[in-house]
Write an enzyme that holds these catalytic residues in place. Structure first.
Site, short mmCIF file in Angstrom:
data_model
loop_
_atom_site.label_atom_id
_atom_site.label_comp_id
_atom_site.label_asym_id
_atom_site.label_seq_id
_atom_site.Cartn_x
_atom_site.Cartn_y
_atom_site.Cartn_z
N THR A 191 -26.40 94.59 55.51
CA THR A 191 -25.17 95.22 56.00
C THR A 191 -25.47 96.13 57.18
O THR A 191 -24.74 96.13 58.19
CB THR A 191 -24.50 96.01 54.87
OG1 THR A 191 -24.09 95.11 53.85
CG2 THR A 191 -23.29 96.78 55.37
N CYS A 379 2.54 61.73 51.03
CA CYS A 379 2.25 61.13 52.33
C CYS A 379 1.67 59.72 52.14
O CYS A 379 2.39 58.81 51.75
CB CYS A 379 1.31 62.03 53.13
SG CYS A 379 1.28 61.64 54.89
N HIS A 515 4.74 66.92 52.78
CA HIS A 515 3.65 67.63 52.10
C HIS A 515 4.19 68.87 51.39
O HIS A 515 4.19 69.97 51.95
CB HIS A 515 2.58 68.05 53.11
CG HIS A 515 1.77 66.91 53.64
ND1 HIS A 515 0.56 66.53 53.10
CD2 HIS A 515 2.01 66.06 54.68
CE1 HIS A 515 0.08 65.50 53.78
NE2 HIS A 515 0.94 65.19 54.74
N GLU A 517 2.88 70.63 49.16
CA GLU A 517 1.84 71.62 48.85
C GLU A 517 1.82 72.78 49.84
O GLU A 517 1.38 73.89 49.51
CB GLU A 517 0.46 70.96 48.79
CG GLU A 517 -0.10 70.46 50.11
CD GLU A 517 0.26 69.03 50.47
OE1 GLU A 517 -0.46 68.41 51.27
OE2 GLU A 517 1.28 68.54 49.94
#
Length: 545
Positions: A191, A379, A515, A517
């Site tokens: 870091t 689709c 689609h 989703e």
């Protein structure tokens, strides 16, 4: 309205979860009543991810306005209510192409075009344009600090503090704090080096998000604060969790939103995360589980179907069941048979391009249809369902898509520019015609058929869903397929294109060209996925009787 900017960078390694962290912080700020949006700046030279390999880059997320964008925009929309657009994602390739276009037009009046100021100015203009009308804009920079590709973006966001004022900019840096089992402690040196790299570019981080597989102890956070010149309260520990929807609460519990509001002088009420607490409760307390098979061609990288996977999980939340998703390569179905589909409560075929694996998808659609297994096609998943039904039920031997067999006898699916008239002649449509000549993208209106299953699921006559495809159902062959028992359950707003099909005498068989989703969220779910998961549960119960 004054817009404030939070720039999110990542260090040490990639895939730390910058997108999830940014989206989670945005969710908290939104819960405080602030108007928030998120942008993703990608350092690759592709103009957009539309033609990138799904197995390399993951899914292409489509916005309402038809932009093909990075999958992180899907995370953003699942965490906040703001809808993304093409303004929320751009790439190095997009910036360079725009600058070069301006140079060719003579917009720069013969000046020598350089990364500074021309490229950086173009980046800053895009950031400011994307943030208009918002209280806070989170800007995620793709890649890792130190990558040569990211330098123009990092220089641009450094300059933003000069342009809009340091009081309106914050830099949030995600970094890895690894746990060393041999030493029994976390290590902060990576870091420190990452922040040093950022400082060499001229950026002092205001917030450090420390990613680790466990909570970073207070003494280690104090050490990071000292060596990285960041207030201790701005060093946030973000450990691995079993649900990404817990992250907003984790950030809030450490006061990150309070710190940001104070820094920006934003007078906003306390965040109410009750909706997220409900999501977490539903996820942790299921009443059962279902097994859903997703048969695709990009399954080696699950991120290729990220939104579908998340939408199935959302469907599980709405039905209080855990959804176990089995990813199945459609080529394996071709070689090993439908035995791979045994013990599934439902089957989903997602979108895709190209012929590879299509025969396996056809076998899958046939198996789901003949065995009354709940089926959702999306689709290409709709197109193979149509092709399979045409071949095996409507007796249209060899029915296919012109994408795969251009001169097939029954082209039940064809390119948008390829349509057959009543006499069987091919009708050509150009880009000047109504339907365009290439990809159909973005939100489109769909009229649902009365009495259909989807009309019942959506509870509305008209819906709007997002599209990404070049091929459509061939209307000229539709009557023969409908006569065999397939129902058109949804058409485009102009009644020209088939958007959804169903099999009425099947318990649950729905296939859509769009689609769904892309619009599913953990808080609201989506009607199709909620109905699909419910059908899987009911199928499981029927088998148990």
């Amino acid at each position: 309205m004054t817009t404030n900017y939070i720039f999110v960078t990542g260090g040490v390694v990639s895939s730390l979860g910058k997108g999830i962290a940014a989206a989670s912080l945005a969710a908290i700020l939104e819960a405080r009543g602030l108007k928030v949006t998120i942008m993703k700046l990608d350092p690759y030279i592709n103009v957009d991810p539309g033609t990138m390999s799904p197995t390399q880059h993951g899914e292409v997320f489509v916005t309402d306005d038809g932009a093909e964008t990075d999958l992180d925009l899907g995370h953003y929309e699942r965490f906040i209510r703001t809808r993304m657009s093409r303004r929320n994602n751009f790439t190095t390739g997009r910036i360079y192409s725009e600058v070069l276009r301006k140079e060719r037009r003579g917009d720069y009046l013969g000046a020598t075009i350089q990364v500074i100021p021309h490229i950086t100015n173009a980046i800053k203009e895009r950031i400011i344009e994307g943030g208009e009308g918002h209280d806070v804009v989170l800007v995620e920079i793709g890649g890792t600090v130190g990558d040569i590709e990211s330098l123009p973006f990092l220089e641009a966001i450094r300059q933003m503090a000069v342009d809009v004022g340091r009081e309106h900019t914050m830099y949030m840096h995600l970094t890895l704090v690894p746990y060393m089992a041999a030493a029994g402690e976390v290590k902060t040196k990576p870091t420190q080096h990452s922040v040093k790299e950022l400082l060499s570019i001229g950026i002092q981080p205001d917030v450090l998000i420390c990613r680790s597989d466990r909570a970073v102890p207070a003494n280690e956070r104090a050490k990071i604060a000292l060596f990285c010149n960041v207030p201790e309260k701005a060093v946030i520990s973000l450990k691995d969790v079993d649900s990404i929807y817990k992250i907003p609460g984790m950030l809030k519990s450490q006061g990150l939103d309070d710190y940001i509001c104070k820094r920006f002088s934003l007078n906003a009420p306390e965040a109410n995360l009750q909706e997220w607490e409900q999501v977490i409760y539903q996820e942790a307390n299921p009443g059962g589980e279902v097994n859903i098979g997703m048969v695709g061609k990009y399954v080696e990288l699950p991120d290729a179907y990220k939104s579908v996977i998340e939408a199935l999980k959302h469907g599980g939340l709405k039905n209080r069941v855990t959804v176990n998703i089995k990813l199945i390569d459609s080529q394996d179905v071709e070689t090993r048979g439908v035995e791979l589909l045994k013990d599934l409560d439902a089957i989903l075929i997602p979108g895709g391009f190209g012929y590879r694996g299509v025969e396996g998808k056809l076998m899958t659609a046939q198996y789901a249809r003949e065995n009354n297994i709940p089926y959702l096609g999306i689709c290409l998943g709709m197109q193979v369902a149509l092709m399979e039904f045409a071949r095996n039920v409507a007796h249209m031997e060899g029915a296919n898509s012109t994408e795969f067999v251009p001169d097939c006898k029954y082209p039940v699916v064809a390119l948008i520019t390829e349509w057959r008239d009543e006499e069987g002649n091919v009708e050509q449509r150009s880009e000047q015609s109504d339907l365009g000549g290439t990809m159909r993208l973005g939100s489109q209106q769909c009229q649902l058929t009365d009495g259909s299953l989807v009309r019942q699921l959506y509870g509305s006559d008209t819906i709007v869903e997002r599209h990404r495809h070049r091929y459509e159902v061939n209307n000229m062959l539709l009557k023969q397929i409908e006569a065999a028992g397939l129902r058109v359950a949804g058409r485009s707003g102009d009644d020209q294109l088939v958007e959804i099909v169903e099999i009425p005498n099947h318990p649950w068989f729905v296939a859509c060209q769009f689609h769904p989703e892309f619009t599913s969220t953990p808080r609201d779910g989506h009607p199709l996925f909620s109905g699909f998961v419910k059908a899987a549960s009911e199928y499981q119960k029927r088998l148990a009787k």
